[in-house]
Design an enzyme around this catalytic site. Structure first.
Site, PDB file in Angstrom:
ATOM      1  N   CYS A  64       0.905  -0.919  -0.040  1.00 53.79           N
ATOM      2  CA  CYS A  64       0.345  -0.036   0.089  1.00 53.79           C
ATOM      3  C   CYS A  64       0.873   1.485  -0.025  1.00 53.79           C
ATOM      4  CB  CYS A  64      -0.917   0.164   1.130  1.00 53.79           C
ATOM      5  SG  CYS A  64      -0.354   0.048   2.972  1.00 53.79           S
ATOM      6  N   ASN A  65       2.049   1.088   0.118  1.00 55.91           N
ATOM      7  CA  ASN A  65       2.942   2.035   0.483  1.00 55.91           C
ATOM      8  C   ASN A  65       3.786   2.635  -0.374  1.00 55.91           C
ATOM      9  OD1 ASN A  65       1.903   3.420   2.208  1.00 55.91           O
ATOM     10  ND2 ASN A  65       3.515   1.793   3.900  1.00 55.91           N
ATOM     11  N   ASN A  88       7.516  -5.647   9.963  1.00 55.05           N
ATOM     12  CA  ASN A  88       7.403  -7.071   9.707  1.00 55.05           C
ATOM     13  C   ASN A  88       7.042  -7.538   8.392  1.00 55.05           C
ATOM     14  OD1 ASN A  88       8.746  -7.574  11.948  1.00 55.05           O
ATOM     15  ND2 ASN A  88       7.441  -7.569  13.440  1.00 55.05           N
ATOM     16  N   GLY A 138     -13.589   2.741  12.191  1.00 58.22           N
ATOM     17  CA  GLY A 138     -12.920   3.161  11.085  1.00 58.22           C
ATOM     18  C   GLY A 138     -12.473   2.336  10.551  1.00 58.22           C
ATOM     19  N   ILE A 197      -5.621   5.846   9.319  1.00 51.97           N
ATOM     20  CA  ILE A 197      -4.656   4.770  11.321  1.00 51.97           C
ATOM     21  C   ILE A 197      -5.698   3.867  11.285  1.00 51.97           C
ATOM     22  CG2 ILE A 197      -5.886   5.471  13.641  1.00 51.97           C
ATOM     23  CD1 ILE A 197      -5.772   8.587  12.573  1.00 51.97           C
TER      24      ILE A 197
END
Length: 382
Positions: free
Chosen positions: A39-40, A91, A164, A168
């Site tokens: 995702c990054n 990890n 949520g 976050i």
């Protein structure tokens, strides 16, 4: 080696999502390559000994940063150790590298060099996590929330409600994955996002209008929405049993008056900052040790690569010798009916030696002294 990369340091997550590589198409188009996507980050690794069309690759990956050679290798070893991650030492990247490598092998797209590189990176990542504390203690607010819940309440066989499913909430989810939780419930105003995150956690999603039932069912509640108003107030929690609630939203999701209830333990983002800051400092202190491991293993990898290069040259050289031998032998056989066998063998051996000498001299004259001295052929010949 060539690496093309785009990550969270340069692009926001929505932009990275649009830059994602279609892996099936990628593996159809390129040889000797591996793509690693999270995702990054989006990264593609190419063995340039096989992919000589570097300019074409760069055209296909405009907007991506480029790394080559030693810089590319060091970068990947750091990635495997979690040193290039948004969360230092995390990890998850190591498992993602293993999965990416396995997929490339299933497509039969790796090479001897890429095999060595990825196996070494996995080994380095494992060493970094077993020989140092680079991955110990939660450093994101999300992981600190999970760490606090585990320390104060215990998470084994507990029911956890995550309210949520945004950025976050996703960090919380990553930290929850490693825990032995009985059940995880994800609630979000956009049900589809809750469903996606719940799948990653092997949990269940609930619609927001079922939040009351989810609260009753849960032991631990972690709130991480971007709502401008309270999600949980005092009257919502009067008779729901003992709960631990961790509110990491900004602005707050839980009314502070909830603290008046004896059955509720409420923690906020302020309680977590000390935990995450201390853990991050401990991880930062491990960086020099991890860098030393990377340098050690890089040297080992280079020796492995050098051996592979020599083996490849020897293989090509043996093929080349065999081609000459067969050609000269065919000439000798044709002459065997009309000439003395001893003379034929003499001519055959001279022609064989002359052809090899001629090709080597031609190679030497067309190669710089520096390149010649560094070539595997020359080193092996000496």
């Amino acid at each position: 080696m060539l690496v093309v990369k785009a990550d969270y340091k340069k692009y926001p997550i929505p932009v990275l999502e649009k830059m994602r590589i279609d892996e099936d198409e990628f593996y159809k188009k390129y040889e000797a390559c591996v793509v690693v996507q999270t995702c990054n980050r989006i990264e593609a690794y190419f063995d340039t000994e096989v992919n000589s069309n570097v300019d074409d690759i760069l055209k296909d990956f405009q907007g991506f940063d480029i790394l080559k050679g030693k810089n590319a290798t060091f970068h990947f070893l750091k990635v495997s150790c979690g040193m290039d991650s948004m969360i230092l030492g995390e990890n998850q990247i190591l498992g993602q590298i293993k999965t990416s490598f396995q997929k490339a092998r299933e497509f039969k797209k790796t090479s001897r060099y890429l095999d060595s590189l990825f196996l070494k990176a996995i080994h380095v990542g494992q060493r970094a996590r077993t020989e140092t504390k680079i991955n110990e203690g939660g450093v994101s607010i999300g992981s600190a929330a999970v760490e606090l819940a585990e320390k104060n309440f215990g998470l084994t066989n507990r029911n956890v409600l995550l309210i949520g499913a945004g950025e976050i909430g996703t960090l919380v989810a990553k930290a929850l994955v490693e825990k032995h939780i009985k059940a995880v419930i994800v609630a979000n105003r956009t049900y589809e996002r809750a469903e996606t995150l719940a799948k990653e956690l092997k949990g269940m999603a609930v619609h927001f209008d079922k939040l009351r039932e989810a609260v009753n069912f849960s032991d631990v509640i972690i709130c991480a929405t971007s709502s401008p108003h309270y999600i949980l107030e005092k009257e919502d929690l009067i008779d729901v049993g003992n709960k631990i609630i961790i509110d990491i939203a900004n602005p707050r999701d839980v009314d502070d008056s909830v603290r008046e209830l004896e059955n509720i333990e409420l923690y906020t983002i302020d309680d977590l900052r000390n935990i995450s800051d201390k853990n991050l400092q401990r991880r930062i202190e491990e960086i020099p040790t991890v860098e030393k491991i990377i340098e050690e293993e890089y040297d080992v990898l280079m020796k492995q690569i050098e051996k592979i290069n020599v083996e490849e040259v020897l293989k090509e050289f043996n093929t080349y010798i065999e081609e000459i031998r067969v050609k000269e032998l065919e000439k000798a056989i044709k002459l065997s009916k009309s000439k003395d066998p001893e003379e034929i063998m003499e001519n055959f051996s001279k022609a064989f030696a002359k052809r090899i000498t001629h090709d080597f001299v031609s190679y030497s004259l067309n190669t710089s002294k520096e390149d010649l001295m560094n070539s595997a052929w020359w080193k092996n010949g000496k």
